[in-house]
Every structure is written in structure tokens, then in C-alpha cells.
Design a protein around this motif. Structure first.
Motif, mmCIF file in Angstrom:
data_model
loop_
_atom_site.group_PDB
_atom_site.id
_atom_site.type_symbol
_atom_site.label_atom_id
_atom_site.label_comp_id
_atom_site.label_asym_id
_atom_site.label_seq_id
_atom_site.Cartn_x
_atom_site.Cartn_y
_atom_site.Cartn_z
ATOM 1 N N SER A 11 0.856 -1.186 0.000
ATOM 2 C CA SER A 11 0.000 0.000 0.000
ATOM 3 C C SER A 11 0.895 1.240 0.000
ATOM 4 C CB SER A 11 -0.901 -0.002 1.240
ATOM 5 O OG SER A 11 -0.116 0.133 2.410
ATOM 6 N N ASP A 13 1.364 3.330 2.212
ATOM 7 C CA ASP A 13 2.105 3.440 3.475
ATOM 8 C C ASP A 13 2.910 2.173 3.781
ATOM 9 O OD1 ASP A 13 -0.372 2.188 3.876
ATOM 10 O OD2 ASP A 13 -0.656 2.999 5.876
ATOM 11 N N ALA A 153 -3.782 4.089 1.297
ATOM 12 C CA ALA A 153 -3.100 3.884 2.575
ATOM 13 C C ALA A 153 -4.019 3.105 3.511
ATOM 14 C CB ALA A 153 -2.732 5.228 3.201
#
Length: 193
Positions: A11, A13, A153
Motif C-alpha cells: 500500500s 504506506d 493507505a
């Protein structure tokens, strides 16, 4: 001498935990947000990587995930390629691997991976395999880190570089878009130029 290539889809993040919903993670199945051309472009990159690989290295859970989802018997170019590749599984419990061309690496993980690297010419690709990946990064036993970054995220979850004891420097060696909204990043260990 072989080249250990860690290849992960993450992802925005950096989470790589439970992308298809097999583990019961709070955001399980996050990869399914990819649709259409992004998913097709991702699959093309992954297939090309498999074609360029000389072996696969994975932890037991990732190995069992591939087997449970039929990769050992699916039809098509990608499954055929994964079947023909030598597969090395790090495990202290797997005794009888069922996927053709599979072997279990027993004993000290770091020693076994170092031996494998000495014994295989070309790319040894690592998919998933959270604990194995973290050990490889922690002990500088990888030559390349490839990330395909998805445009969302999650805020929590396991990351490939989530638990290391000291700072690691990586050098960006390639960056490109994949599909309409994914980014492929390639890093090698070392101080950025």
C-alpha cells in the motif's frame, strides 16, 4: 552467484499484510481495490519478473498460500512458469512439499540462504514471506528490493521493513508507472548517490 530479489506489492504506506484476505487482518483483501487496467498491468509486471527469475525463495506460509490457491495446478503461462522454477521454502515444519520442483531449506535460515545464493546463478525472487523478508533485510542478505506501490493507505499492518534493529540505506535504481495509478520502485542496498 545468485541475486536475492525481494518483490512485494504494498500500500502507499508500505503495508504488505493480507492483500487478498486470507489472514483475517482488519484491512484484509486490500489488493482487490485494484481493478481493470491497473490489475492487468500489475499482472504483466509480475509475469515478466517470473520469466526473468531463476528460482523462488519463500517462507512456509507464503508457499502454502500459493499451493492452496491452485498455483501448482492452474493453467496458463504464469502458473506454468512458477511450476517450472525451482522453489526453496524456509521452514522447520514443512516435511513433504507438494508443488513440483520444491525443496525445503532447514537449519539456520541465514546460512541456508547464503548457500542458496552461492549455488544459484541469476535472480532468486522472494514473494510475501514476511518474517523471511525482515530477516533478509535485517542481515543485509538481499541485493534488490522491488516494490509495486498501490494508491491507497491502510494506516496499520505489517511492512517488509517494519522491524529492523538499525537504519538501512537504500539507493533508488529504477522508478516507473504501472498502469494508471501504480508505481514500481527498485532499490539496492547502499548509500543514495
Amino acid at each position: 552467484m545468485g541475486k536475492i530479489v525481494i518483490s512485494e506489492t504494498v500500500s502507499l504506506d508500505g503495508v504488505f499484510q493480507d492483500p487478498v484476505g486470507a489472514e483475517g487482518f482488519r484491512f484484509a483483501g486490500w489488493f482487490d481495490q485494484l481493478v481493470g487496467s491497473d490489475r492487468q498491468a500489475w499482472a504483466k509486471v509480475e509475469f515478466e519478473e517470473a520469466v526473468g527469475a531463476d528460482a523462488l525463495l519463500m517462507g512456509r506460509l507464503t508457499y502454502e498460500w500459493f499451493v492452496a490457491r491452485g498455483w501448482a495446478s492452474r493453467d496458463g503461462d504464469w502458473p506454468d512458469r512458477l511450476r517450472e522454477l525451482p522453489k526453496y521454502v524456509v521452514s522447520s515444519t514443512l516435511e513433504d512439499p507438494t508443488w513440483v520442483n520444491s525443496a525445503v531449506l532447514e537449519g539456520d535460515v541465514l546460512d541456508e540462504v547464503a548457500k542458496l545464493k552461492d549455488g544459484v546463478d541469476g535472480e532468486i525472487v522472494v514473494y510475501g514471506s514476511g518474517r523471511l523478508v525482515q530477516a533478509l533485510i535485517e542481515h543485509d542478505l538481499f541485493d534488490e528490493l522491488r516494490l509495486i506501490v498501490c494508491p491507497f493507505a491502510l494506516g496499520e499492518g505489517e511492512r517488509p521493513v517494519g522491524r529492523i534493529s538499525d537504519r538501512k540505506s537504500l539507493r533508488l535504481t529504477a522508478c516507473r508507472t504501472v498502469g494508471d495509478s501504480l508505481v514500481s520502485l527498485t532499490y539496492q542496498p547502499g548509500v543514495p548517490a
